[in-house]
Design an enzyme around this catalytic site. Structure first.
Site, mmCIF file in Angstrom:
data_model
loop_
_atom_site.group_PDB
_atom_site.id
_atom_site.type_symbol
_atom_site.label_atom_id
_atom_site.label_comp_id
_atom_site.label_asym_id
_atom_site.label_seq_id
_atom_site.Cartn_x
_atom_site.Cartn_y
_atom_site.Cartn_z
ATOM 1 N N ARG A 224 9.497 -28.540 16.579
ATOM 2 C CA ARG A 224 8.672 -27.604 15.817
ATOM 3 C C ARG A 224 9.317 -27.399 14.444
ATOM 4 O O ARG A 224 10.534 -27.227 14.339
ATOM 5 C CB ARG A 224 8.535 -26.252 16.542
ATOM 6 C CG ARG A 224 7.643 -26.286 17.771
ATOM 7 C CD ARG A 224 6.187 -26.525 17.407
ATOM 8 N NE ARG A 224 5.280 -26.480 18.557
ATOM 9 C CZ ARG A 224 4.931 -27.526 19.283
ATOM 10 N NH1 ARG A 224 5.433 -28.722 19.005
ATOM 11 N NH2 ARG A 224 4.082 -27.401 20.277
ATOM 12 N N GLU A 253 1.385 -26.834 8.736
ATOM 13 C CA GLU A 253 0.711 -28.092 9.088
ATOM 14 C C GLU A 253 -0.795 -27.945 8.936
ATOM 15 O O GLU A 253 -1.349 -26.927 9.355
ATOM 16 C CB GLU A 253 1.063 -28.486 10.536
ATOM 17 C CG GLU A 253 2.535 -28.781 10.723
ATOM 18 C CD GLU A 253 2.901 -29.156 12.162
ATOM 19 O OE1 GLU A 253 4.057 -29.522 12.408
ATOM 20 O OE2 GLU A 253 2.024 -29.044 13.044
ATOM 21 N N HIS A 272 2.919 -34.879 12.735
ATOM 22 C CA HIS A 272 2.913 -34.285 14.077
ATOM 23 C C HIS A 272 2.175 -35.181 15.076
ATOM 24 O O HIS A 272 1.251 -34.749 15.780
ATOM 25 C CB HIS A 272 2.282 -32.883 14.063
ATOM 26 C CG HIS A 272 2.744 -32.030 15.220
ATOM 27 N ND1 HIS A 272 2.883 -30.671 15.132
ATOM 28 C CD2 HIS A 272 3.092 -32.358 16.492
ATOM 29 C CE1 HIS A 272 3.293 -30.185 16.303
ATOM 30 N NE2 HIS A 272 3.425 -31.203 17.144
#
Length: 306
Positions: A224, A253, A272
């Site tokens: 994360r 993000e 991601h």
């Protein structure tokens, strides 16, 4: 009504239909609100778009939020508990993909893959400044510190050891494994490569200080983005304190245009997607389908968090 809130690829859609049955799952693009289905949704297949207290309160039939992955920090857990909504995740389903991505990011930073790819495409392969080759390196002979020792780290550790790295780790408590357990401060100070594999909690948020890391070290983050102080990470990379970073996750993000990380040549970036492979999707959707079946049958759910 079962709803997938994501932006699935064609292969993702095919996997959903193959496992759940054609048309059983309603697809809603992650950039769109769930307003049109909020009154009928019973199970939400959740990827990354935050599940807010307001949404949970406005969905009277919602009984299950099924995370397609492990981390549930994007779900309002207290609100789910207050409204009697079960929250489940699926530990282990994406561990292989994440472990392989972490390894690929380590190699990409050490071998400067993106730099040499761009030079080769520009016709400068053998004519590039030879001094650039002085800044590449190998995993073998380096100390790799794994922060967190869950499924992905456990898969990665023996691969790193087989490549000749000294593997150390930190976790809530020592494990019965053939690797040295170090406290976090020592691991950061002495590791040549630090790879993050821990969940985001109040305790772990911003717990990784890039300037506490060994000078010339590499940071890899497939966990994360908020685990690291991003402003200090930019400073550590720009100043040369860190050799480089391989990042699949970010504090914000998607990573916005103009973010200083985008201009750093020693950062290898991905959006991601460490977890996202066709193999992971099949494993994840199989668990999700089973939990939807159990929900309908009133049976105990798999991997229930709330």
């Amino acid at each position: 009504m079962i709803v997938l809130h994501a932006r699935p690829s064609p292969g993702f859609r095919e996997a959903v239909d193959a496992i759940f049955g054609p048309g059983v799952v309603v697809h809603v693009d992650e950039a769109a609100p769930l307003d049109e289905v909020v009154g009928e949704i019973t199970a939400l297949l959740h990827v990354l778009t935050p599940v807010t207290p307001e949404f949970i309160a406005s969905a009277p039939k919602l009984k299950l939020i099924q995370k397609l992955g492990v981390g549930v920090n994007t779900i309002a857990l207290d609100a789910a508990r207050d409204h009697g909504v079960a929250v489940c995740n699926m530990p282990g389903t994406n561990s292989q993909a994440v472990a392989e991505m972490a390894l690929s990011l380590m190699m990409a930073v050490l071998r400067r893959t993106c730099f040499f790819d761009a030079r080769t495409r520009g016709g400068e392969g053998w004519t590039a400044d030879p001094s650039e080759l002085d800044s590449v390196g190998e995993i073998g002979g380096r100390t790799v510190g794994l922060v967190g020792f869950g499924n992905s780290a456990q898969l990665l550790a023996p691969v790193l050891a087989a490549l000749g790295a000294k593997v150390v780790y930190t976790a809530r408590s020592p494990r019965d494994v053939p690797y040295d357990y170090w406290p976090l401060d020592r691991l950061l100070a002495e590791s040549d490569i630090v790879s993050l594999h821990m969940p985001l909690t109040d305790e772990t948020r911003a717990s990784i200080d890039p300037f506490a890391m060994k000078k010339g070290a590499v940071l890899v983050n497939t966990a994360r983005g908020e685990l690291v102080d991003q402003a200090r990470l930019v400073e550590a990379l720009a100043s040369g304190h860190l050799r480089g970073a391989g990042l699949d996750v970010f504090a914000e993000e998607p990573l916005p245009r103009g973010n200083p990380l985008l201009g750093l040549p020693n950062a290898v970036l991905a959006p991601h997607i460490a977890w996202l492979t066709p193999e992971t999707l099949v494993r994840s959707l199989t668990v999700a389908h089973e939990n939807c079946r159990r929900l309908a049958a009133g049976a105990l759910l798999l991997h229930q968090v709330v």
